[in-house]
Design a protein around this motif. Structure first.
Motif, PDB file in Angstrom:
ATOM      1  N   MET A 119      14.361  23.611 -18.989  1.00 49.68           N
ATOM      2  CA  MET A 119      15.000  22.339 -18.623  1.00 49.68           C
ATOM      3  C   MET A 119      14.282  21.185 -19.313  1.00 49.68           C
ATOM      4  N   GLU A 120      15.053  20.111 -19.553  1.00 47.40           N
ATOM      5  CA  GLU A 120      14.445  18.929 -20.168  1.00 47.40           C
ATOM      6  C   GLU A 120      14.524  17.774 -19.180  1.00 47.40           C
ATOM      7  N   ILE A 121      13.387  17.136 -18.932  1.00 48.24           N
ATOM      8  CA  ILE A 121      13.402  15.993 -18.013  1.00 48.24           C
ATOM      9  C   ILE A 121      12.780  14.766 -18.683  1.00 48.24           C
ATOM     10  N   SER A 122      13.195  13.622 -18.174  1.00 42.94           N
ATOM     11  CA  SER A 122      12.652  12.377 -18.692  1.00 42.94           C
ATOM     12  C   SER A 122      11.538  11.918 -17.747  1.00 42.94           C
ATOM     13  N   VAL A 123      10.380  11.670 -18.311  1.00 46.86           N
ATOM     14  CA  VAL A 123       9.215  11.275 -17.498  1.00 46.86           C
ATOM     15  C   VAL A 123       8.803   9.857 -17.878  1.00 46.86           C
ATOM     16  N   PHE A 124       8.766   8.973 -16.881  1.00 44.07           N
ATOM     17  CA  PHE A 124       8.325   7.596 -17.152  1.00 44.07           C
ATOM     18  C   PHE A 124       6.805   7.534 -17.029  1.00 44.07           C
ATOM     19  N   ILE A 125       6.151   6.985 -18.042  1.00 43.82           N
ATOM     20  CA  ILE A 125       4.693   6.849 -18.020  1.00 43.82           C
ATOM     21  C   ILE A 125       4.365   5.352 -18.050  1.00 43.82           C
ATOM     22  N   ASP A 126       3.842   4.845 -16.937  1.00 44.85           N
ATOM     23  CA  ASP A 126       3.696   3.379 -16.825  1.00 44.85           C
ATOM     24  C   ASP A 126       2.682   2.814 -17.824  1.00 44.85           C
TER      25      ASP A 126
ATOM     26  N   ASN B 156      16.927  16.961 -13.131  1.00 42.16           N
ATOM     27  CA  ASN B 156      17.490  15.731 -12.522  1.00 42.16           C
ATOM     28  C   ASN B 156      16.520  14.979 -11.615  1.00 42.16           C
ATOM     29  N   ASP B 157      15.298  15.506 -11.445  1.00 37.96           N
ATOM     30  CA  ASP B 157      14.309  14.749 -10.680  1.00 37.96           C
ATOM     31  C   ASP B 157      13.851  13.551 -11.508  1.00 37.96           C
ATOM     32  N   SER B 158      13.630  12.441 -10.805  1.00 36.95           N
ATOM     33  CA  SER B 158      13.088  11.266 -11.496  1.00 36.95           C
ATOM     34  C   SER B 158      11.572  11.285 -11.318  1.00 36.95           C
ATOM     35  N   ILE B 159      10.861  11.504 -12.407  1.00 39.25           N
ATOM     36  CA  ILE B 159       9.400  11.613 -12.349  1.00 39.25           C
ATOM     37  C   ILE B 159       8.752  10.384 -12.992  1.00 39.25           C
ATOM     38  N   LYS B 160       7.838   9.782 -12.257  1.00 40.33           N
ATOM     39  CA  LYS B 160       7.099   8.640 -12.803  1.00 40.33           C
ATOM     40  C   LYS B 160       5.603   8.894 -12.677  1.00 40.33           C
ATOM     41  N   ILE B 161       4.874   8.591 -13.727  1.00 42.68           N
ATOM     42  CA  ILE B 161       3.418   8.779 -13.721  1.00 42.68           C
ATOM     43  C   ILE B 161       2.751   7.410 -13.832  1.00 42.68           C
ATOM     44  N   PHE B 162       1.923   7.096 -12.828  1.00 40.25           N
ATOM     45  CA  PHE B 162       1.243   5.799 -12.792  1.00 40.25           C
ATOM     46  C   PHE B 162      -0.249   5.979 -13.059  1.00 40.25           C
ATOM     47  N   SER B 163      -0.770   5.181 -13.951  1.00 42.37           N
ATOM     48  CA  SER B 163      -2.206   5.244 -14.242  1.00 42.37           C
ATOM     49  C   SER B 163      -2.990   4.601 -13.097  1.00 42.37           C
ATOM     50  N   VAL B 164      -4.113   5.195 -12.725  1.00 40.47           N
ATOM     51  CA  VAL B 164      -4.939   4.605 -11.661  1.00 40.47           C
ATOM     52  C   VAL B 164      -6.040   3.711 -12.254  1.00 40.47           C
ATOM     53  N   ILE B 165      -6.148   3.729 -13.576  1.00 39.97           N
ATOM     54  CA  ILE B 165      -7.206   2.976 -14.251  1.00 39.97           C
ATOM     55  C   ILE B 165      -6.967   1.474 -14.090  1.00 39.97           C
ATOM     56  N   SER B 166      -8.029   0.764 -13.716  1.00 39.03           N
ATOM     57  CA  SER B 166      -7.925  -0.693 -13.614  1.00 39.03           C
ATOM     58  C   SER B 166      -7.796  -1.289 -15.001  1.00 39.03           C
ATOM     59  N   GLY B 167      -7.004  -2.322 -15.080  1.00 36.39           N
ATOM     60  CA  GLY B 167      -6.740  -2.902 -16.396  1.00 36.39           C
ATOM     61  C   GLY B 167      -7.769  -3.906 -16.876  1.00 36.39           C
ATOM     62  N   GLY B 168      -8.641  -4.357 -15.970  1.00 31.72           N
ATOM     63  CA  GLY B 168      -9.551  -5.423 -16.402  1.00 31.72           C
ATOM     64  C   GLY B 168     -10.961  -5.212 -15.936  1.00 31.72           C
TER      65      GLY B 168
END
Lengths: 68, 322
Positions: free
Chosen positions: A1-8, A56-68
């Protein structure tokens, strides 16, 4: 299967080919992401690495690293 | 849940309830959304109590960047303030002037404060020092994070004192502390470690406003999960100066080790907490705190670090002009 993964951290989505019954941990491995450095949501809900991913699952990956 | 002196990590049941778990802690405990929120808040409020971070009557300044850590602190202290009217809260944001980064996070900070009805004070390097950080880095050949940190702490202390804050709460978490401890060890700067801990400082002075870290025992991952579950997690935004910094390399190294050996970060901070009283005693200054000859801010030398760099900027800028 092919899924679209959002990487913030990249502010974009990637199409990823996965085998059936793939877990979040497998996806992170495939994307070469250290699980310590991200949290993952499936269909808007926070999920663990053992969570299975389906087509069809909506997958999002959020980084936990602080930006500053 | 307990924080004892030999183990700063809270104790918790392995599985919380029959609801679907949303997060797994490093010791294998699996928590559902509701129990994780309870665990996280309980840990933060216990940290505040155990380390005596907040007194009965305070005017707390909360240093806000617009990122998840500072907004999480603001969110939690706002809850505390609503329960206790003797705890007054004001947010303070320092705009360094980093194009494409700070201008974006300021919007998030403002939005959050407006929504939560928290007063926000904003001060910029440009208005207070005459230059943005981007401009300073074109003039001086220095490590961006070093000079930025000096000016940010300088303005934060000065403005907090002027605003009458009794303490300043920051969004520093367990990962930040762990990185600082190791960076100081790696560079043999142990005296600087004496200034770390849940509340800063080795010297007591009315001119220094104490900084407190309510998220001291929360990992970056836990903070992100809490922010996500509370709708505080904003779009990812990274300072362009941070990516190749020494801290970023120590951070990546620590995350690799944590992945292989879960609990490493807790162990580093926990063992550090046991030695911290000895470090504070060893590096306690007996001499009175100086006042900067140029700006009268507290410092350990004749002039403070901020004035030292401002002098360098003026000098280099003139040379460039000539």
């Amino acid at each position: 299967m092919e899924i679209s993964v959002f990487i913030d951290r990249e502010n974009s989505s990637r199409d990823v080919v996965l085998e059936d019954n793939t877990k979040v941990s497998d996806l992170l491995k495939k994307l070469n992401l250290n699980p310590i450095t991200v949290i993952v949501s499936k269909n808007g809900e926070l999920v663990m690495e053992s969570e299975k991913i389906n087509e069809n699952d909506s997958i999002k990956i959020f980084s936990v690293i602080s930006g500053g | 849940m307990d924080i004892d002196e030999n183990n700063a990590e809270p104790k918790i049941e392995l599985n919380c309830c029959s609801r679907k778990p949303a997060i797994e802690l490093h010791k294998g405990s699996k928590l559902c959304k509701a129990h994780f929120i309870e665990y996280f808040e309980s840990k933060v409020f216990k940290t505040i109590r155990e380390f005596d971070l907040i007194g009965k009557k305070e005017h707390l300044g909360v240093a806000v960047s617009g990122g998840k850590d500072s907004l999480t602190v603001l969110h939690l202290l706002s809850k505390l303030s609503k329960q206790n009217p003797k705890i007054k809260l004001t947010a303070i944001l320092i705009n360094e002037g980093i194009k494409g980064y700070r201008d974006k996070t300021i919007i998030d900070g403002r939005e959050f404060c407006e929504k939560s009805r928290i007063e926000l004070k904003v001060y910029s390097y440009k208005e207070e020092l005459g230059y943005t950080l981007d401009e300073i880095l074109k003039i001086l050949d220095v490590k961006p994070c070093t000079v930025c940190g000096i000016f940010r702490r300088y303005l934060l202390n000065k403005k907090s004192r002027e605003l009458g804050f009794t303490r300043i709460a920051t969004g520093h978490n367990l990962d930040d502390e762990c990185q600082s401890i190791l960076m100081n060890q790696f560079n043999n700067r142990i005296a600087e470690s004496a200034r770390l801990g849940p509340k800063n400082g080795v010297a007591e002075s009315s001119s220094f406003i104490q900084r407190i870290k309510p998220l001291y025992l929360c990992t970056e991952k836990e903070v992100t999960a809490y922010a996500f579950l509370n709708g505080i997690l904003k779009e990812f935004n990274e300072c362009p100066n941070v990516a190749k910094s020494y801290r970023a390399q120590v951070r990546d190294m620590l995350n690799d080790i944590e992945n292989k050996f879960p609990g490493t970060k807790y162990s580093v901070v926990n063992s550090f907490l046991q030695t911290l009283p000895l470090l504070k005693e060893k590096f306690k200054s007996n001499s009175p705190i100086n006042q900067c000859a140029k700006c009268s801010e507290p410092c350990s030398n004749d002039i403070c670090n901020a004035c030292f760099y401002l002098e360098k900027i003026e000098l280099k800028k003139d040379i460039k002009v000539e």
